[in-house]
Design a protein around this motif. Sequence first.
Motif, PDB file in Angstrom:
ATOM      1  N   LEU A  15       0.784  -0.949   0.068  1.00 40.60           N
ATOM      2  CA  LEU A  15       0.058  -0.113   0.019  1.00 40.60           C
ATOM      3  C   LEU A  15       0.741   1.286   0.021  1.00 40.60           C
ATOM      4  N   ARG A  16       0.698   2.008  -1.140  1.00 45.08           N
ATOM      5  CA  ARG A  16       1.233   3.583  -0.963  1.00 45.08           C
ATOM      6  C   ARG A  16       0.475   4.336  -0.499  1.00 45.08           C
ATOM      7  N   PHE A  17       0.889   5.418   0.557  1.00 45.01           N
ATOM      8  CA  PHE A  17      -0.045   6.136   0.803  1.00 45.01           C
ATOM      9  C   PHE A  17       0.696   7.258   1.257  1.00 45.01           C
ATOM     10  N   ILE A  18       0.098   8.678   1.246  1.00 40.99           N
ATOM     11  CA  ILE A  18       0.648   9.841   1.759  1.00 40.99           C
ATOM     12  C   ILE A  18      -0.193  10.514   2.892  1.00 40.99           C
ATOM     13  N   THR A  19       0.810  11.454   3.445  1.00 40.54           N
ATOM     14  CA  THR A  19       0.086  12.089   4.555  1.00 40.54           C
ATOM     15  C   THR A  19       0.011  13.586   4.348  1.00 40.54           C
ATOM     16  N   ALA A  20      -0.961  14.563   4.405  1.00 37.58           N
ATOM     17  CA  ALA A  20      -1.081  15.834   3.921  1.00 37.58           C
ATOM     18  C   ALA A  20      -1.993  16.647   5.243  1.00 37.58           C
ATOM     19  N   GLY A  21      -1.699  17.802   5.093  1.00 35.85           N
ATOM     20  CA  GLY A  21      -2.583  18.623   5.927  1.00 35.85           C
ATOM     21  C   GLY A  21      -1.893  19.682   6.183  1.00 35.85           C
ATOM     22  N   SER A  22      -2.313  20.706   7.264  1.00 35.41           N
ATOM     23  CA  SER A  22      -1.828  22.103   7.384  1.00 35.41           C
ATOM     24  C   SER A  22      -0.463  21.751   8.449  1.00 35.41           C
ATOM     25  N   VAL A  23       0.136  22.732   8.340  1.00 36.57           N
ATOM     26  CA  VAL A  23       1.513  22.790   9.107  1.00 36.57           C
ATOM     27  C   VAL A  23       1.053  22.773  10.653  1.00 36.57           C
ATOM     28  N   ILE A  80       9.764  20.129   4.394  1.00 37.22           N
ATOM     29  CA  ILE A  80       9.786  20.907   3.263  1.00 37.22           C
ATOM     30  C   ILE A  80       9.675  20.020   1.727  1.00 37.22           C
ATOM     31  N   ASP A  81      10.649  18.903   1.937  1.00 36.82           N
ATOM     32  CA  ASP A  81      10.458  18.079   0.759  1.00 36.82           C
ATOM     33  C   ASP A  81       9.537  16.766   1.135  1.00 36.82           C
ATOM     34  N   ALA A  97       4.513   8.660   2.021  1.00 41.55           N
ATOM     35  CA  ALA A  97       5.156   9.680   1.714  1.00 41.55           C
ATOM     36  C   ALA A  97       4.695  10.684   2.432  1.00 41.55           C
ATOM     37  N   ASP A  98       5.566  11.476   3.331  1.00 45.22           N
ATOM     38  CA  ASP A  98       5.346  12.553   4.235  1.00 45.22           C
ATOM     39  C   ASP A  98       5.512  13.789   3.501  1.00 45.22           C
ATOM     40  N   THR A  99       4.344  14.499   3.066  1.00 39.34           N
ATOM     41  CA  THR A  99       4.535  15.630   2.010  1.00 39.34           C
ATOM     42  C   THR A  99       4.270  16.998   2.836  1.00 39.34           C
ATOM     43  N   PRO A 100       4.725  18.114   2.321  1.00 38.62           N
ATOM     44  CA  PRO A 100       4.621  19.205   2.837  1.00 38.62           C
ATOM     45  C   PRO A 100       3.250  19.841   3.028  1.00 38.62           C
ATOM     46  N   GLY A 101       3.110  20.622   4.024  1.00 39.62           N
ATOM     47  CA  GLY A 101       1.688  21.329   4.248  1.00 39.62           C
ATOM     48  C   GLY A 101       1.802  22.578   3.599  1.00 39.62           C
ATOM     49  N   HIS A 102       2.876  23.413   3.604  1.00 36.90           N
ATOM     50  CA  HIS A 102       2.792  24.720   3.067  1.00 36.90           C
ATOM     51  C   HIS A 102       2.341  24.921   1.686  1.00 36.90           C
ATOM     52  N   GLU A 103       1.818  25.802   1.314  1.00 37.48           N
ATOM     53  CA  GLU A 103       1.163  26.044   0.085  1.00 37.48           C
ATOM     54  C   GLU A 103       2.311  26.106  -0.767  1.00 37.48           C
ATOM     55  N   GLN A 104       3.328  26.773  -0.512  1.00 38.96           N
ATOM     56  CA  GLN A 104       4.378  26.983  -1.359  1.00 38.96           C
ATOM     57  C   GLN A 104       5.020  25.562  -1.950  1.00 38.96           C
ATOM     58  N   TYR A 105       4.906  24.686  -1.084  1.00 42.62           N
ATOM     59  CA  TYR A 105       5.457  23.390  -1.666  1.00 42.62           C
ATOM     60  C   TYR A 105       4.340  22.521  -2.379  1.00 42.62           C
ATOM     61  N   THR A 106       3.323  22.898  -2.822  1.00 49.14           N
ATOM     62  CA  THR A 106       2.263  22.059  -3.607  1.00 49.14           C
ATOM     63  C   THR A 106       2.674  21.300  -4.542  1.00 49.14           C
ATOM     64  N   ARG A 107       3.691  21.643  -5.158  1.00 50.00           N
ATOM     65  CA  ARG A 107       4.296  20.759  -6.285  1.00 50.00           C
ATOM     66  C   ARG A 107       5.104  19.565  -5.678  1.00 50.00           C
ATOM     67  N   ASN A 108       5.348  19.529  -4.543  1.00 51.60           N
ATOM     68  CA  ASN A 108       6.164  18.500  -3.868  1.00 51.60           C
ATOM     69  C   ASN A 108       4.996  17.521  -3.355  1.00 51.60           C
ATOM     70  N   ASP A 326      -7.725  19.005 -23.540  1.00 50.13           N
ATOM     71  CA  ASP A 326      -7.704  19.719 -22.350  1.00 50.13           C
ATOM     72  C   ASP A 326      -7.020  19.076 -21.098  1.00 50.13           C
ATOM     73  N   ALA A 327      -6.503  19.821 -20.322  1.00 50.03           N
ATOM     74  CA  ALA A 327      -5.464  19.203 -19.110  1.00 50.03           C
ATOM     75  C   ALA A 327      -5.569  20.211 -17.945  1.00 50.03           C
ATOM     76  N   GLU A 328      -5.608  19.636 -16.710  1.00 47.66           N
ATOM     77  CA  GLU A 328      -5.160  20.456 -15.494  1.00 47.66           C
ATOM     78  C   GLU A 328      -3.895  20.172 -15.374  1.00 47.66           C
ATOM     79  N   VAL A 329      -3.114  21.235 -14.949  1.00 46.63           N
ATOM     80  CA  VAL A 329      -1.776  21.298 -14.665  1.00 46.63           C
ATOM     81  C   VAL A 329      -1.354  21.769 -13.483  1.00 46.63           C
ATOM     82  N   CYS A 330      -0.258  21.220 -12.746  1.00 42.22           N
ATOM     83  CA  CYS A 330       0.329  21.724 -11.533  1.00 42.22           C
ATOM     84  C   CYS A 330       1.726  22.526 -12.041  1.00 42.22           C
ATOM     85  N   TRP A 331       1.996  23.667 -12.136  1.00 40.29           N
ATOM     86  CA  TRP A 331       3.034  24.378 -12.648  1.00 40.29           C
ATOM     87  C   TRP A 331       4.196  24.178 -11.461  1.00 40.29           C
TER      88      TRP A 331
END
Length: 423
Positions: A15-23, A80-81, A97-108, A326-331
């Motif tokens: 099972l592959r899973f991520i954690t996400a949420g606010s700082v 951060i990463d 995968a522990d993912t960042p909560g900050h909006e500036q790290y959305t791409r991560n 058409d596509a949705e992209v994350c820049w």
Amino acid sequence: MTASSQMPMPDVKLLRFITAGSVDDGKSTLIGRLLYDSKSIFEDQLSAIETTTRRRGADRVDLSLLTDGLLAEREQGITIDVAYRYFSTPRRKFIVADTPGHEQYTRNMVTGASTANLAIILIDARHGVLVQSRRHAYLTGLIGIPHLIVAINKMDLVGYSEDVFDAIREEFDRFVVGLKFRTIDYIPISALQGDMVVDRGENLGWYHGSPLLERLETIEIDHDLNRSDFRFPVQLVSRPQTPDLPDFRGYMGRIESGEIAVGDEVKVLPSGRTSKVKAIVTLDGNLERALAPQSVTLTIEDHLDISRGDLLVKATDAPCVAQEFDAEVCWFAEQPLDLKRRYIVKQTTKSVRVSVIRLDYRVDVNTLCQDKVSTLEMNEIGHLSIKAQQPLIYDSYARNRSTGSFILIDEATNNTVAAGIIQ
């Protein structure tokens, strides 16, 4: 090579899973608790974080240090990463995968979520559903993660109140009503104290569901892959030309979805030519049948012009073939989207030059509003219309995560500037 009539089943124990949420919602602490209580950390790792904890003057082991590996993360107390950790129990193996909560790290966060079966969104019980909680729910839905667990954390700081839990669950339910998750679970936890993470603890007797780890061990993921549409992007043409295989020509790649059997009729795209599967070759011998996500070599009965980037499908089940989509992209890039620049779409094993002919809108992932803009900045998500120089073979992302996704590369710099999903 010997033939086997038995079709190996995919590994549903991973099972592959991520954690996400606010700082400061406790993502790193939660993963540390999972590792610690399931006895999945080494003695030297535990000794290292105990030393760091003592140096800081804390009176308990800081489990978040197991995932916050960068020096900047430890100094600032933020993620951060994307930090990947591996652990297992007798019932299942996990990649988290522990993912960042900050909006500036959305791409991560988008990168870490791209291969996940499940997302855990943490909510601080003291603060309830925040803007970032909604943002991460939207992103996980956009990326197509089928299973969602909402872990309402820090229950120890609200007196383990059932009323607080119910209020947060009802508010979150109203927000995700339009997001297409296969399953949604709500679990009250205290990552710091350990309640309802691996063990039930003694403070949440009113909650009758499973602890978090038990839910992760038992959730059904064998139906997450598309089993009906056979998609086989050709990665390499194999011609060993050895004395025992002087005329062998095989097409190597990974079955991204569906299944195939010897004798099945296949169509080669974009040419549209058809043939039948002659053999399914693996290092362990030939198979009669194979299914996603196996990597195999296929041989066919006819000599057709097939090369890297072509797609083999069932003759009766074709995907879309078009030059505009058409596509949705994350820049991802620091340099904003420029409609005058040339880009390359890399989708499965095929690369095609493209131009962005229109930016329809930017999605405000905090409010879900669609804003009219002239460009996309780093970490922003937008809806584009793209035109390719050659026909692209694809499915909608909702139908097939592999053939419905791509990365966008700047032709001049060769930098990956965006990740997208085809609608």
